[in-house]
Design a protein around this motif. Structure first.
Motif, short mmCIF file in Angstrom:
data_model
loop_
_atom_site.label_atom_id
_atom_site.label_comp_id
_atom_site.label_asym_id
_atom_site.label_seq_id
_atom_site.Cartn_x
_atom_site.Cartn_y
_atom_site.Cartn_z
N THR A 85 0.82 5.46 1.32
CA THR A 85 -0.20 6.43 1.95
C THR A 85 0.50 7.89 1.74
O THR A 85 1.76 7.93 1.93
CB THR A 85 -0.06 6.18 3.69
OG1 THR A 85 -0.67 4.87 3.97
CG2 THR A 85 -0.80 7.21 4.40
N THR A 109 0.80 -1.18 0.10
CA THR A 109 -0.01 0.14 0.06
C THR A 109 0.68 1.33 0.03
O THR A 109 1.90 1.23 0.16
CB THR A 109 -0.99 0.10 1.31
OG1 THR A 109 -0.05 0.28 2.50
CG2 THR A 109 -1.79 -1.21 1.18
N THR A 112 -3.74 5.46 -0.08
CA THR A 112 -4.70 6.42 0.73
C THR A 112 -4.07 7.85 0.79
O THR A 112 -2.96 7.94 0.95
CB THR A 112 -4.60 5.70 2.22
OG1 THR A 112 -5.32 4.32 2.17
CG2 THR A 112 -5.26 6.49 3.22
N HIS A 125 -8.10 6.21 -1.62
CA HIS A 125 -9.25 6.23 -0.37
C HIS A 125 -8.75 7.65 0.33
O HIS A 125 -7.50 7.68 0.58
CB HIS A 125 -8.74 5.23 0.55
CG HIS A 125 -9.49 5.21 1.91
ND1 HIS A 125 -10.61 5.39 1.88
CD2 HIS A 125 -8.67 5.05 3.13
CE1 HIS A 125 -10.95 5.58 3.28
NE2 HIS A 125 -9.95 5.28 3.89
#
Length: 248
Positions: A39, A37, A60, A80
């Motif tokens: 961020t 992921t 994110t 997101h």
């Protein structure tokens, strides 16, 4: 940073320069492949997000201004978005493998930003901080712009180009800190340049009278240079790693 740019979110997204796509390859290679992921802190309207999405991982975006976040998700509905400051954001249990910040590091609390970034990462995780420094290809234009803006606000200051490299290194919290720099020239018409000026934090934080004086003076200046200003963008990417062993 909340509220500084929200009322010009569309303008910001239109006129702020994009980042070189090569940044994605540099991040990917440093990290050692595609992270699980990503961020992003202080994502704004998504100028840095466009680079991070090229990594091929779920992204994110943490952005404190809801108007900026709305513009971001309109462009990149696959991300997101979390409406929060970095200081209030709670990373997931176990941390994140790659934490990025594009031209927003200076908006984070200088007393805590490095420690928070360290603690938000998984052991061995990657910190990627990048941003543009706005210079001028023509030294005469650079001197004229500086003189004009200082006449309006003598207190105005500029951060050194490699300031966040120094900031991250000086924290002594990360290992394998490295910096890459890319350059490109960007010609802008008078109107385009003035629109860009309206999105800069130092401009937006001045009084309405100072903003009007700056816009008027800069229009005259660029018109006198033939109606074009050539920005020399220096894009710096700083990469660092959280050590695999805990801080003592």
């Amino acid at each position: 940073m909340t509220g500084v740019f929200g009322d010009v979110a569309d303008l910001y997204d239109d006129v702020r320069p994009d980042y070189p796509t090569a940044l994605a390859d540099l991040i990917h290679d440093y990290h050692g492949g595609t992270p699980d992921t990503v961020t992003e802190i202080g994502a704004g309207t998504g100028k840095g997000t466009a680079v991070l999405l090229r990594l091929g991982a779920p992204v994110t975006c943490v952005e404190p201004d809801p108007r900026m976040a709305a513009r971001l998700t309109a462009t990149f509905p696959q991300v997101h978005a979390v409406t929060s400051t970095f200081e209030r954001w709670q990373p997931p249990t176990g941390g994140v493998p790659l934490l990025a910040c594009a031209l927003a590091w200076h908006w984070l609390d200088p007393a805590t930003r490095n420690a928070r970034a360290h603690d938000a990462l998984t052991p061995g995780g990657t910190l990627a901080v990048f941003g543009h420094e706005y210079g001028y290809a023509d030294p005469a234009q650079a001197r004229a712009v500086d003189t004009t803006l200082r006449a309006i606000d003598p207190t105005a200051t500029r951060r050194r180009a490699d300031w966040f490299h120094h900031d991250i290194t000086a924290s002594d919290l990360f290992t394998d800190v490295r910096a890459d720099t890319l350059h490109r020239d960007l010609p802008l018409s008078t109107d385009r340049y003035l629109r860009l000026l309206q999105t800069f934090g130092p401009y937006r934080q001045r009084t309405a009278e100072q903003q009007t004086r700056a816009a008027t003076a800069m229009r005259t200046l660029v018109d006198d240079f033939g109606g074009t200003v050539v920005l020399r963008l220096r894009t710096t990417l700083v990469l660092a790693r959280r050590p695999r062993t805990s801080r003592s």
